[in-house]
Structure formats: structure tokens, C-alpha cells
Design an enzyme around this catalytic site. Structure first.
Site, PDB file in Angstrom:
ATOM      1  CG  HIS A  22      -1.895  -1.002   1.398  1.00 39.79           C
ATOM      2  ND1 HIS A  22      -2.099  -1.708   2.561  1.00 39.79           N
ATOM      3  CD2 HIS A  22      -2.817  -1.470   0.513  1.00 39.79           C
ATOM      4  CE1 HIS A  22      -3.085  -2.574   2.397  1.00 39.79           C
ATOM      5  NE2 HIS A  22      -3.531  -2.454   1.153  1.00 39.79           N
ATOM      6  CE  LYS A  46     -11.370  -6.616   2.155  1.00 37.26           C
ATOM      7  NZ  LYS A  46     -10.265  -5.737   1.726  1.00 37.26           N
ATOM      8  NE  ARG A  95      -3.017  -7.385  -4.038  1.00 43.99           N
ATOM      9  CZ  ARG A  95      -3.741  -7.805  -3.030  1.00 43.99           C
ATOM     10  NH1 ARG A  95      -3.192  -7.995  -1.853  1.00 43.99           N
ATOM     11  NH2 ARG A  95      -5.026  -8.052  -3.180  1.00 43.99           N
ATOM     12  CB  SER A 133      -4.421  -6.296   4.870  1.00 44.96           C
ATOM     13  OG  SER A 133      -3.943  -5.089   4.346  1.00 44.96           O
TER      14      SER A 133
HETATM   15  O1  PNS Z   1      -9.064  -2.062   0.625  1.00 44.32           O
HETATM   16  P1  PNS Z   1     -10.391  -2.529   0.100  1.00 44.32           P
HETATM   17  O2  PNS Z   1     -11.187  -3.179   1.209  1.00 44.32           O
HETATM   18  O3  PNS Z   1     -10.267  -3.401  -1.108  1.00 44.32           O
HETATM   19  O4  PNS Z   1     -11.170  -1.202  -0.362  1.00 44.32           O
HETATM   20  C1  PNS Z   1     -12.489  -1.262  -0.857  1.00 44.32           C
HETATM   21  C2  PNS Z   1     -13.123   0.139  -0.806  1.00 44.32           C
HETATM   22  C3  PNS Z   1     -13.018   0.687   0.597  1.00 44.32           C
HETATM   23  C4  PNS Z   1     -12.382   1.062  -1.756  1.00 44.32           C
HETATM   24  C5  PNS Z   1     -14.617   0.012  -1.238  1.00 44.32           C
HETATM   25  O5  PNS Z   1     -15.240  -0.916  -0.406  1.00 44.32           O
HETATM   26  C6  PNS Z   1     -15.333   1.351  -1.160  1.00 44.32           C
HETATM   27  O6  PNS Z   1     -15.166   2.188  -2.033  1.00 44.32           O
HETATM   28  N1  PNS Z   1     -16.131   1.590  -0.081  1.00 44.32           N
HETATM   29  C7  PNS Z   1     -16.823   2.844   0.135  1.00 44.32           C
HETATM   30  C8  PNS Z   1     -18.320   2.680  -0.119  1.00 44.32           C
HETATM   31  C9  PNS Z   1     -18.657   2.755  -1.598  1.00 44.32           C
HETATM   32  O7  PNS Z   1     -18.437   3.755  -2.250  1.00 44.32           O
HETATM   33  N2  PNS Z   1     -19.212   1.653  -2.140  1.00 44.32           N
HETATM   34  C10 PNS Z   1     -19.608   1.549  -3.510  1.00 44.32           C
HETATM   35  C11 PNS Z   1     -18.470   1.085  -4.389  1.00 44.32           C
HETATM   36  S1  PNS Z   1     -18.940   1.009  -6.087  1.00 44.32           S
END
Ligand code: PNS
Length: 166
Positions: A22, A46, A95, A133
Site C-alpha cells: 500500500h 470485511k 497486484r 493485509s
Molecule cells: O481495501 P479494500 O477493502 O479493497 O477497499 C475497498 C473500498 C473501501 C475502496 C470500497 O469498499 C469502497 O469504495 N467503499 C466505500 C463505499 C462505496 O463507495 N461503495 C460503492 C463502491 S462502487
């Protein structure tokens, strides 16, 4: 003189906890944009090991010294947050091919919700491509050495977290 708008990018994620992969992506983004906001939030898929406050603190300790990187937390939709911050770009790390399907879906959905916002993908340094992670937490929980995968403060925080749970 005409004001040139700052080019701001948002690098969102759960960062539970932040890894060297990250941090590498955040630093690469910082070389491309005037300002990068590393934005932590809750992924509904999660259940986090670290609280949002802990995750923000660990991420700040690891990368807060880079002048054009800011670490922040948000609730709600990512595209709303991105617009509220005056950004037009979302950065995500890629990745391997296995990341691609989910990442493409996320990027296209976000563009559907907010057509002005584009997602760009950055590949971390190859030595970080296998770090996640989830695996780091599993290794730390089972007593393995995670020093090569996370910054020192995260290693300490993982040891504390899992010792407290025993
Ligand atoms: O590190 P991650 O868990 O892969 O990140 C995922 C994340 C946080 C980027 C995604 O879950 C997110 O954007 N969450 C915010 C809520 C949202 O906008 N959801 C709609 C996505 S189309």
C-alpha cells in the site's frame, strides 16, 4: 495570475492494516499528483481487525512524512468523498490478474455513479505483489515474522493485537 487547480487523487481502502505494498502505491501516486489523500473507510464485505482510528494512526505513522500525502477517514460513498475533496481521480493498486475483476467492477460502478471521476491502477514494486493485509494478519496471528511486509509500527500493533486476544 490564473489559479491552476491542484491535481488531487484519492487512494481509498480498508488498510487493515497498511502494508509495504500500500505504501509503495501511495508513494508512486504522490509522484504523479499534487496531493494524494489516503482515505480509509469500512468495507462492508470485511470485519476489520483494527478500528478506523487505529488504522488511520498506523497509516499516518508510516507515510505522514511525505509532504503531499494526507491520511483521512470517511463514511459513505467513495465518489461523494472524492468530489467533496475536489479530486477527480481514484487510485487503486493492482497486484495480479486475480485483483482485476473486482477492481474493474468497482471502477466502472464508480464511474457510473460519478462520470467525472476516473480510476487509475498502479502496480506496486514486484517484491510487494504477493502481500495482502489478510495474509499478513494470518501470519502474525500464527507467530510468523511479518517484518518484510509491513512497517515496524504495524508489526508491533499486530503483535499486541493478537497477544491481547490470547
Ligand atoms: O481495501 P479494500 O477493502 O479493497 O477497499 C475497498 C473500498 C473501501 C475502496 C470500497 O469498499 C469502497 O469504495 N467503499 C466505500 C463505499 C462505496 O463507495 N461503495 C460503492 C463502491 S462502487
Amino acid at each position: 495570475m490564473e489559479q491552476v487547480p491542484l491535481k488531487i487523487a484519492v487512494y481509498p481502502g480498508s488498510f487493515d492494516p497498511v502494508t509495504n505494498g500500500h505504501l509503495d502505491v501511495a508513494r508512486r501516486a504522490a509522484m504523479m499528483f499534487d496531493k494524494v489523500i489516503v482515505a480509509l473507510t469500512h468495507n462492508v464485505e470485511k470485519s476489520p481487525t483494527f478500528s478506523i482510528g487505529e488504522r488511520v494512526e498506523l497509516t499516518r505513522q508510516a507515510i505522514g512524512d511525505v509532504p503531499n500525502i494526507e491520511v483521512d477517514a470517511f463514511d459513505g460513498l467513495l465518489v461523494h468523498y472524492v468530489r467533496q475533496k475536489g479530486a477527480l481521480v481514484i487510485v487503486r493498486g493492482l497486484r495480479a490478474v486475480s485483483d482485476f475483476e473486482y477492481e474493474l467492477q468497482l471502477a466502472l460502478m464508480n464511474r457510473e455513479l460519478e462520470p467525472r471521476v476516473e480510476t487509475i491502477f498502479l502496480a506496486p514494486k514486484d517484491e510487494y505483489t504477493f502481500i495482502s493485509s489478510r495474509l499478513v494478519k494470518e501470519i502474525a496471528k500464527l507467530g510468523g515474522d511479518v517484518s518484510a511486509f509491513v512497517p515496524p509500527a504495524v508489526k508491533t500493533a499486530l503483535a499486541r493485537k493478537f497477544a491481547a486476544r490470547k
